[in-house]
Design an enzyme around this catalytic site. Structure first.
Site, PDB file in Angstrom:
ATOM      1  N   HIS A 184      30.533   4.224  -7.399  1.00  0.00           N
ATOM      2  CA  HIS A 184      29.415   3.622  -8.135  1.00  0.00           C
ATOM      3  C   HIS A 184      29.961   2.827  -9.313  1.00  0.00           C
ATOM      4  O   HIS A 184      29.640   3.092 -10.472  1.00  0.00           O
ATOM      5  CB  HIS A 184      28.426   4.692  -8.582  1.00  0.00           C
ATOM      6  CG  HIS A 184      27.567   5.192  -7.465  1.00  0.00           C
ATOM      7  ND1 HIS A 184      26.491   4.495  -6.975  1.00  0.00           N
ATOM      8  CD2 HIS A 184      27.650   6.332  -6.728  1.00  0.00           C
ATOM      9  CE1 HIS A 184      25.932   5.181  -5.979  1.00  0.00           C
ATOM     10  NE2 HIS A 184      26.630   6.293  -5.799  1.00  0.00           N
ATOM     11  N   ASP A 263      26.936  12.046   3.177  1.00  0.00           N
ATOM     12  CA  ASP A 263      26.083  11.630   2.052  1.00  0.00           C
ATOM     13  C   ASP A 263      24.626  12.003   2.351  1.00  0.00           C
ATOM     14  O   ASP A 263      23.685  11.348   1.880  1.00  0.00           O
ATOM     15  CB  ASP A 263      26.213  10.127   1.798  1.00  0.00           C
ATOM     16  CG  ASP A 263      25.683   9.699   0.428  1.00  0.00           C
ATOM     17  OD1 ASP A 263      25.532  10.572  -0.449  1.00  0.00           O
ATOM     18  OD2 ASP A 263      25.408   8.501   0.238  1.00  0.00           O
TER      19      ASP A 263
END
Length: 369
Positions: A184, A263
């Site tokens: 991220h 995920d």
């Protein structure tokens, strides 16, 4: 003693036709080829290791509820995941601390292999489905409190290396035996490699939640793919990554540095509908999870057996797909000497697959589930 025989065995870099696995005392005692007879259509692979998963079966890890954590872990265990990290998302400090304390007993019990914090030290520009209200710069005091509270439960933390204090945070994590991951992030190539130099050894769902690569500004994707110490996570669901992208990336890293992850969020194994991830609304349609506020991909509904099949279908060998689903992620979180490969002495985690590579039985620590 248990013997699984007349099967194709994927053991490290070997494919053993008409093979067998002998298990004693919860450990693998012997792996070999039968002297006679013929193999059926079944394949045995090591138990899958998912180092990035937020929930499944209608339950989530992200609230710190231990009962929900048991439910989610059991759901993924049924799909062959014998080892997993409970991944939390960007959250208020109190929730993160409480969740760490709540999950520590589950780690001690072996339900979880540890806790993974995906955030809160992430890029605002690349936060994806992370809640922007709780993003913050790295805090050594907060990290120290979390690690201390976990008493060994905190195993991995994802950080954007360009943030103020991020390199010191990575160094602290490594010094405390916690895996530092990069993700991220809007980092440049140079900033990413500075994070690797500081000790980061995992790339969080590479390509996703990152500045995209450009031939004049390679950014984090090329830096992570090319960094020898880094294991790169890939979400092999055909949504996060095109199959061609997955195959290309693995041609760069090799299967020894490529880890399949799910995920997955609570909607894995559940019908399409409305869900929650870190206090944000998620709409699942056609098995694809997206934030209701802006349509960002919000985790997945993937399981590791499906990721394994997808990798094999993308042109990777069964040996490579198995390594990416088991041995590589196990090594990435420091468990490679304990599990992740069908080798004598290691924990007897086995997944029995049919001729379509679908799970038929799962063994964990020598016990069939």
């Amino acid at each position: 003693m248990t013997v699984v025989s007349s099967v194709r065995v994927i053991a490290g870099d070997r494919v053993i036709d008409n093979g067998f696995v002998r298990v004693e005392g919860g450990r693998i005692a012997e792996v070999g080829q039968a002297p006679s007879g013929s193999a059926g259509d079944a394949t045995v692979v090591p138990g899958f290791v998912d180092i990035h998963v937020h929930g499944g079966g209608g339950a989530t890890f992200t609230t710190g509820d231990p009962d929900a954590a048991r439910t989610a872990a059991a759901y993924h265990l049924g799909h062959g995941t014998t080892t997993l990290l409970a991944s939390l998302v960007t959250s208020p400090p109190d929730l993160m601390l409480d969740a760490t304390k709540a999950f520590a007993p589950l780690v001690a019990e072996g339900v979880l292999a540890g806790v993974h914090f995906e955030g809160p030290y992430l890029s605002q520009a690349r936060c994806g489905a992370q809640n922007p209200a709780y993003l913050r710069d790295p805090s050594l005091d907060e990290l120290t409190a979390l690690i201390d509270a976990g008493e060994g439960a905190v195993r991995m933390v994802t950080v954007a290396p360009e943030l103020p204090g991020a390199l010191d945070a990575i160094k602290l994590l490594v010094s405390r035996g916690v895996v530092a991951a990069i993700g991220h992030t809007d980092a440049t190539w140079e900033e990413t490699l500075a994070g690797v130099e500081a000790g980061a050894t995992v790339g969080t769902h590479v390509f996703n939640g990152m500045r995209p690569p450009h031939h004049r500004q390679p950014g984090p994707v090329f830096a992570l793919l090319g960094a020898a110490p880094v294991t790169c996570e890939f979400v092999a669901d055909g949504v996060h990554l095109h199959d061609g992208t997955l195959a290309f990336a693995v041609s760069v890293t090799g299967s020894g540095r490529a880890a399949l992850i799910t995920d997955a969020m609570a909607a894995a194994g559940m019908p399409d509908g409305e869900y929650d991830l870190g206090g944000q609304g998620v709409a699942v349609a056609g098995g694809v999870a997206r934030l209701t506020r802006d349509g960002s991909i919000a985790g997945s509904t993937l399981t590791m057996d499906a990721a394994f099949r997808r990798a094999a279908g993308a042109g990777l060998s069964l040996v490579d797909a198995s390594r990416m689903a088991s041995a590589t992620p196990a090594a990435a979180i420091g468990l490679g000497d304990e599990l992740g490969t069908l080798r004598p002495g290691l924990r007897a985690d086995l997944v029995l697959l049919d001729d379509a590579l679908r799970v038929t039985r799962v063994m964990r620590a020598g016990t069939w589930l």
